[in-house]
Design a protein around this motif. Sequence first.
Motif, PDB file in Angstrom:
ATOM      1  N   GLU A 137      32.244  53.705  48.251  1.00 18.68           N
ATOM      2  CA  GLU A 137      33.101  53.965  49.409  1.00 18.68           C
ATOM      3  C   GLU A 137      32.573  53.240  50.634  1.00 18.68           C
ATOM      4  N   MET A 138      31.254  53.266  50.822  1.00 17.60           N
ATOM      5  CA  MET A 138      30.655  52.547  51.942  1.00 17.60           C
ATOM      6  C   MET A 138      30.824  51.037  51.780  1.00 17.60           C
ATOM      7  N   GLN A 139      30.717  50.542  50.550  1.00 16.64           N
ATOM      8  CA  GLN A 139      30.895  49.114  50.306  1.00 16.64           C
ATOM      9  C   GLN A 139      32.296  48.650  50.678  1.00 16.64           C
ATOM     10  N   ARG A 140      33.284  49.473  50.402  1.00 17.47           N
ATOM     11  CA  ARG A 140      34.664  49.098  50.711  1.00 17.47           C
ATOM     12  C   ARG A 140      34.936  49.071  52.208  1.00 17.47           C
ATOM     13  N   ARG A 141      34.128  49.769  52.988  1.00 18.73           N
ATOM     14  CA  ARG A 141      34.359  49.842  54.431  1.00 18.73           C
ATOM     15  C   ARG A 141      33.704  48.707  55.196  1.00 18.73           C
ATOM     16  N   ILE A 142      33.019  47.802  54.500  1.00 19.40           N
ATOM     17  CA  ILE A 142      32.358  46.665  55.137  1.00 19.40           C
ATOM     18  C   ILE A 142      33.160  45.393  54.850  1.00 19.40           C
ATOM     19  N   TRP A 143      33.296  44.571  55.873  1.00 19.83           N
ATOM     20  CA  TRP A 143      34.054  43.327  55.707  1.00 19.83           C
ATOM     21  C   TRP A 143      33.361  42.407  54.719  1.00 19.83           C
ATOM     22  N   LYS A 144      34.164  41.800  53.846  1.00 22.63           N
ATOM     23  CA  LYS A 144      33.664  40.838  52.861  1.00 22.63           C
ATOM     24  C   LYS A 144      34.650  39.669  52.769  1.00 22.63           C
ATOM     25  N   PRO A 145      34.146  38.466  52.494  1.00 24.27           N
ATOM     26  CA  PRO A 145      35.034  37.296  52.393  1.00 24.27           C
ATOM     27  C   PRO A 145      35.941  37.406  51.166  1.00 24.27           C
ATOM     28  N   ASP A 146      37.152  36.895  51.309  1.00 23.18           N
ATOM     29  CA  ASP A 146      38.129  36.945  50.217  1.00 23.18           C
ATOM     30  C   ASP A 146      37.992  35.707  49.333  1.00 23.18           C
ATOM     31  N   THR A 147      36.848  35.579  48.696  1.00 23.06           N
ATOM     32  CA  THR A 147      36.554  34.417  47.866  1.00 23.06           C
ATOM     33  C   THR A 147      37.321  34.494  46.551  1.00 23.06           C
ATOM     34  N   TYR A 148      37.880  33.373  46.163  1.00 22.55           N
ATOM     35  CA  TYR A 148      38.539  33.298  44.854  1.00 22.55           C
ATOM     36  C   TYR A 148      38.228  31.946  44.233  1.00 22.55           C
ATOM     37  N   PHE A 149      38.412  31.816  42.912  1.00 21.78           N
ATOM     38  CA  PHE A 149      38.148  30.577  42.184  1.00 21.78           C
ATOM     39  C   PHE A 149      39.468  29.863  41.925  1.00 21.78           C
ATOM     40  N   ASN A 150      39.512  28.594  42.316  1.00 23.83           N
ATOM     41  CA  ASN A 150      40.767  27.839  42.227  1.00 23.83           C
ATOM     42  C   ASN A 150      41.261  27.674  40.804  1.00 23.83           C
ATOM     43  N   ASN A 151      40.363  27.301  39.886  1.00 18.52           N
ATOM     44  CA  ASN A 151      40.769  26.929  38.535  1.00 18.52           C
ATOM     45  C   ASN A 151      40.486  28.025  37.514  1.00 18.52           C
ATOM     46  N   VAL A 152      40.477  29.274  37.960  1.00 18.11           N
ATOM     47  CA  VAL A 152      40.166  30.366  37.046  1.00 18.11           C
ATOM     48  C   VAL A 152      41.402  30.748  36.245  1.00 18.11           C
ATOM     49  N   LYS A 153      41.215  31.001  34.962  1.00 19.07           N
ATOM     50  CA  LYS A 153      42.263  31.530  34.094  1.00 19.07           C
ATOM     51  C   LYS A 153      42.124  33.035  33.891  1.00 19.07           C
ATOM     52  N   ASP A 154      40.885  33.492  33.809  1.00 15.64           N
ATOM     53  CA  ASP A 154      40.624  34.912  33.614  1.00 15.64           C
ATOM     54  C   ASP A 154      39.247  35.208  34.168  1.00 15.64           C
ATOM     55  N   ALA A 155      39.056  36.421  34.660  1.00 19.11           N
ATOM     56  CA  ALA A 155      37.777  36.817  35.248  1.00 19.11           C
ATOM     57  C   ALA A 155      37.544  38.296  35.002  1.00 19.11           C
ATOM     58  N   GLU A 156      36.262  38.650  34.942  1.00 24.93           N
ATOM     59  CA  GLU A 156      35.899  40.049  34.689  1.00 24.93           C
ATOM     60  C   GLU A 156      34.575  40.349  35.375  1.00 24.93           C
ATOM     61  N   ILE A 157      34.533  41.440  36.132  1.00 30.66           N
ATOM     62  CA  ILE A 157      33.294  41.930  36.730  1.00 30.66           C
ATOM     63  C   ILE A 157      32.647  42.882  35.733  1.00 30.66           C
ATOM     64  N   HIS A 158      31.389  42.681  35.454  1.00 29.17           N
ATOM     65  CA  HIS A 158      30.706  43.509  34.465  1.00 29.17           C
ATOM     66  C   HIS A 158      30.558  44.940  34.993  1.00 29.17           C
ATOM     67  N   GLN A 159      30.812  45.885  34.104  1.00 25.86           N
ATOM     68  CA  GLN A 159      30.804  47.294  34.487  1.00 25.86           C
ATOM     69  C   GLN A 159      29.757  48.114  33.740  1.00 25.86           C
ATOM     70  N   VAL A 160      28.939  47.508  32.918  1.00 30.86           N
ATOM     71  CA  VAL A 160      27.966  48.234  32.087  1.00 30.86           C
ATOM     72  C   VAL A 160      26.575  48.023  32.673  1.00 30.86           C
ATOM     73  N   THR A 161      25.806  49.125  32.873  1.00 31.70           N
ATOM     74  CA  THR A 161      26.225  50.515  32.717  1.00 31.70           C
ATOM     75  C   THR A 161      26.860  51.057  34.000  1.00 31.70           C
ATOM     76  N   MET A 162      26.699  50.287  35.044  1.00 30.36           N
ATOM     77  CA  MET A 162      27.335  50.551  36.330  1.00 30.36           C
ATOM     78  C   MET A 162      27.969  49.246  36.801  1.00 30.36           C
ATOM     79  N   PRO A 163      28.921  49.305  37.730  1.00 31.47           N
ATOM     80  CA  PRO A 163      29.473  48.054  38.269  1.00 31.47           C
ATOM     81  C   PRO A 163      28.368  47.141  38.782  1.00 31.47           C
TER      82      PRO A 163
END
Length: 450
Positions: A131-157
Amino acid sequence: MMWQGQGGGGCFTVGACLGVLLLHLLGQAEGNAQKRFLEEKLKDYDVNTWPNSEASSGRGKRSSLPAGVQLPETPPEATTVKIQMFINSFGSLNAANMDYSIDVFLRQHWNDPRLSFNHTGKDRFTITNPEMQRRIWKPDTYFNNVKDAEIHQVTMPNILLRLYSNGDILYSMRITLKLSCNLQLEHFPFDEQTCETALASYANTVDVITYEWVKVDPIQLPDELEIAQFDLLSHETESFTQHFVTGNFSGLKVHFSLRRQNGYHVLQTYVPTILIVSISWVSFWLDPNAVPGRVSLGVTTLLTLTTLASGIRAQLPPVSYVKAIDVWIGMCMIMVFGALLEFTLVNWLANKKIVNPASKIFKIPKALAGSDAQEVGCHDVLDEKEPGQEKQVAEDVEDPAAKAPKTYMNHARAFDRLCRALFPITFFVFNLIYWPYYLTEQHKALQVPD
């Protein structure tokens, strides 16, 4: 003595429990203090405003100025986001889909003066509360040539947000990316490829966010990094600006130079096709009238080569240009199909009757003529005898077989003997041209596209 030992052990156990309890209480108190500190910092914090939007324009100072006193308007400064990438693993290039995958730790650094502090007794702390992380400004970085992406969630995000006392922020996450790569396959499988990973801001223009690579080791690679079928030759980084109708956007690129390893394709494609072509030459040693054996051998090798070629084409995209593997497979098919056509001609000669013995298709060279009477033929033996010996020879060969109509069997067998040398020599000359050319092309220097 036993009781004292037990008592000493009991005291030690109680002391350890008290120590653990004390550490737990201290950690809880520290966590509560951190939470209160963040709550105080984030009370008037606007997550929708980039860090330097107010600090550089002096808006924060205007509320404390006396009435009638105004500061000159200064435009807000863009927030500089420094990028570092650690390539945890590098997946093999998929030629059919023209993509590749990487497992990367994406680390973003920027400064937010609104979150600086100097009264907590610590120079940094990690924000783990989502919740605290979401309240802090972060850059809206994205990858131009990405087809699929996944943030690892094991065992925690797998997300790290670290705040430093001077307002510097480290935002790191572990992600798996499937990225497109425009492969040039003219020299496949002796090709070299340049694949890129490009990132930029999706909605914030250059007056809000500018990206830069960190000065030291912007791209980090593990020493034991291995890529299936490829060698990673080098990588180069660059900055760029995207120009769209919606504005100009800052971005970064990294180019990976890759060279394909040849061992897999040599074992799985080239060696089997060489053997198939060599097997097709066995028909030159069979009798011209051995129709079932020679036809089955030619058709079997041709179908086997066609099946192997179909499997290779299934692994490649349907591009319109000719690839190195197409040249090889095409030559192998010509050799196998040529052996099958050669049998058709030889069988036709072996069964074609000689109407006029005086007329012959062509004169057989001595190097291609047979050494025994069976291969040379009875009519050739008669031609070689002395005039006084013709009657005796005719009596010796007076049998039903000798009375059978003569054919061009000698020519058929001579043509077989010619092809026994002609086909291997032709294929050998083709190899002398094919391998040096494409191996030389593979080792030329790669040029990074503009």
